[in-house]
Design an enzyme around this catalytic site. Structure first.
Site, short mmCIF file in Angstrom:
data_model
loop_
_atom_site.label_atom_id
_atom_site.label_comp_id
_atom_site.label_asym_id
_atom_site.label_seq_id
_atom_site.Cartn_x
_atom_site.Cartn_y
_atom_site.Cartn_z
CG LEU A 65 -5.07 -3.00 3.02
CD1 LEU A 65 -5.41 -3.35 4.38
CD2 LEU A 65 -5.44 -1.48 3.28
CB ILE A 81 -2.97 -7.95 2.46
CG1 ILE A 81 -2.02 -7.13 3.34
CG2 ILE A 81 -3.74 -9.35 2.56
CD1 ILE A 81 -3.19 -6.73 4.69
CB CYS A 82 -6.28 -8.13 -1.00
SG CYS A 82 -7.11 -7.27 0.47
CB VAL A 83 -1.89 -6.59 -5.01
CG1 VAL A 83 -1.52 -6.55 -6.44
CG2 VAL A 83 -3.78 -5.06 -4.87
#
Length: 208
Positions: free
Chosen positions: A114, A117-119
């Site tokens: 997401l 978060i992940c980026v």
């Protein structure tokens, strides 16, 4: 202090695809499924077209996040793949960090799921380590537009540049004359309204 325009350089960039996993992609609500798939695959095509190194990574594949979507690996068969056992921030995984370092590139083109978060987490970590970070906004997805906007603000305030996949492609290409058919072909295949423009161009060239 005068502004310095830091352009993407095809010889100094690496593409990071973070957690485009079958389970997580189902959470994307700020783009419709067809639009998001098109954007992600377009970015993978751009990385492939320029021959730039790519690092693909997943987190906790054995859990509900699931595997990396197949089409990215199909488009980038030579990319380094790091399956993280569970670290949420990819930059907390030593193998991922080493894979990025091993490319020798200082410009990071990052996308993922997401967004906040992940980026955002690895993007902020990469800025902290001195990399120039370019976040591909339309190949990154999250729950809703308001969560996306908050993530974008956080990253831009830290020094990340925000742009879409088409801007990445164009900034790397520099000049249409470098390869009209190849560059235009990406736009034709992933931007529906460009399909007819390329047809018109091809017809005009054939008529000469």
């Amino acid at each position: 202090m005068p502004f310095t325009y830091k352009r993407l350089d095809k010889d100094d960039c690496v593409f990071l695809f973070v957690d485009h996993q079958a389970g997580l992609v189902q959470l994307v609500g700020d783009f419709n499924p067809h639009e998001f798939r098109t954007n992600v695959l377009a970015l993978a095509k751009v990385a492939s077209y320029y021959g730039a190194p790519a690092v693909l990574t997943t987190s906790f594949e054995s859990g509900p996040n699931g595997p990396l979507v197949k089409e990215i690996r199909d488009e980038l068969p030579n990319a380094t793949f790091i399956a993280r056992p569970g670290q949420i921030n990819a930059m907390d995984n030593e193998d991922f960090v080493n894979a990025v370092k091993a490319t020798g590139k200082k410009q990071i083109v990052i996308s993922g799921v997401l967004t906040e978060i992940c980026v955002a987490f690895p993007a902020l970590s990469l800025v902290e380590q001195g990399y120039d970070v370019f976040v591909v906004t339309d190949a990154s997805g999250t729950f809703a537009e308001h969560t996306r906007e908050a993530a974008h603000k956080r990253m831009s305030q830290a020094g990340c540049q925000l742009l879409n996949w088409a801007a990445v492609a164009a900034e790397l290409h520099r000049d249409w004359r470098n390869d009209i058919e190849g560059f235009g072909g990406i736009w034709r295949d992933f931007i529906p309204s460009y399909w007819c423009l390329m047809q018109s161009y091809t017809a005009s060239q054939n008529a000469k």
